[in-house]
Write a protein that holds these residues in place. Structure first.
Motif, short mmCIF file in Angstrom:
data_model
loop_
_atom_site.label_atom_id
_atom_site.label_comp_id
_atom_site.label_asym_id
_atom_site.label_seq_id
_atom_site.Cartn_x
_atom_site.Cartn_y
_atom_site.Cartn_z
N VAL A 13 20.71 8.26 29.80
CA VAL A 13 22.15 8.23 29.42
C VAL A 13 22.51 7.02 28.45
O VAL A 13 22.58 6.05 29.18
N VAL A 15 25.66 5.14 27.24
CA VAL A 15 27.13 4.85 27.19
C VAL A 15 27.76 3.46 26.52
O VAL A 15 27.18 2.40 26.93
N PHE A 20 31.95 2.13 29.87
CA PHE A 20 31.09 2.08 31.17
C PHE A 20 32.23 1.11 32.01
O PHE A 20 32.62 0.00 31.63
N LEU A 40 28.63 6.42 41.04
CA LEU A 40 29.13 6.74 39.73
C LEU A 40 28.85 8.10 39.47
O LEU A 40 28.18 8.63 39.83
N GLU A 41 29.82 8.36 38.24
CA GLU A 41 29.79 10.02 37.96
C GLU A 41 29.63 9.85 36.30
O GLU A 41 30.07 9.21 35.63
N VAL A 42 28.89 10.74 35.93
CA VAL A 42 28.68 11.07 34.46
C VAL A 42 29.26 12.19 34.18
O VAL A 42 28.70 13.43 34.55
N ASP A 43 30.34 12.19 33.50
CA ASP A 43 30.83 13.53 32.91
C ASP A 43 30.27 13.84 31.48
O ASP A 43 30.68 13.03 30.67
N TYR A 44 29.68 14.84 31.39
CA TYR A 44 29.13 15.34 29.99
C TYR A 44 29.86 16.37 29.45
O TYR A 44 29.54 17.29 28.52
N THR A 50 26.24 13.07 39.48
CA THR A 50 26.72 11.87 40.30
C THR A 50 25.18 11.18 40.50
O THR A 50 24.16 11.45 40.52
N THR A 51 25.50 9.81 40.67
CA THR A 51 24.44 8.80 40.90
C THR A 51 24.93 7.71 41.57
O THR A 51 26.05 7.55 41.90
N THR A 88 18.08 5.70 39.64
CA THR A 88 18.60 5.29 38.50
C THR A 88 18.47 3.91 38.15
O THR A 88 18.61 3.00 39.30
#
Length: 107
Positions: A13, A15, A20, A40-44, A50-51, A88
């Motif tokens: 990913v 960013v 970020f 952290l959250e990754v909104d796609y 989540t990670t 991650t």
């Protein structure tokens, strides 16, 4: 549609630094900062992954961003159950310097 079995799915990913949350990095020298786990959250767009990353990794990326502003934060990991990215890793990819092509006048 045929189903393809996969043991793992690896993700990358990228960013832009501007979006970020690099300010979540614990300041250098903070007790426990290197071992802190930062969620952290990754909104796609159609979902959220989540990670979490280690404080030391985030500190290193923040230092790189401070020295070379711009570019991307690149996160890598494996997709796990529950829309979670595990193992991650995080790194800063600085912007590439502009390419200078010699002109006839410079020759």
């Amino acid at each position: 549609m045929p189903s393809i079995p996969a043991k793992t799915i690896k993700l990358t990913v990228a960013v832009p630094v501007e979006v970020f949350p690099i300010d979540l990095a614990p300041p250098p020298g903070t007790p426990g900062g290197k071992t802190a786990i930062i969620p952290l959250e990754v909104d796609y767009g159609t979902g959220v992954l989540t990670t979490s990353v280690k404080g030391a990794s985030l500190q290193k990326a923040a230092a790189s961003v401070a020295a070379n502003p711009g570019g991307f934060i690149v996160m890598t990991g494996k997709l796990s159950k529950g829309n979670t990215i595990i193992e991650t890793g995080i790194a800063h990819q600085p912007p590439k310097p502009p390419t200078v092509t010699p002109t006839e006048d410079a020759v």
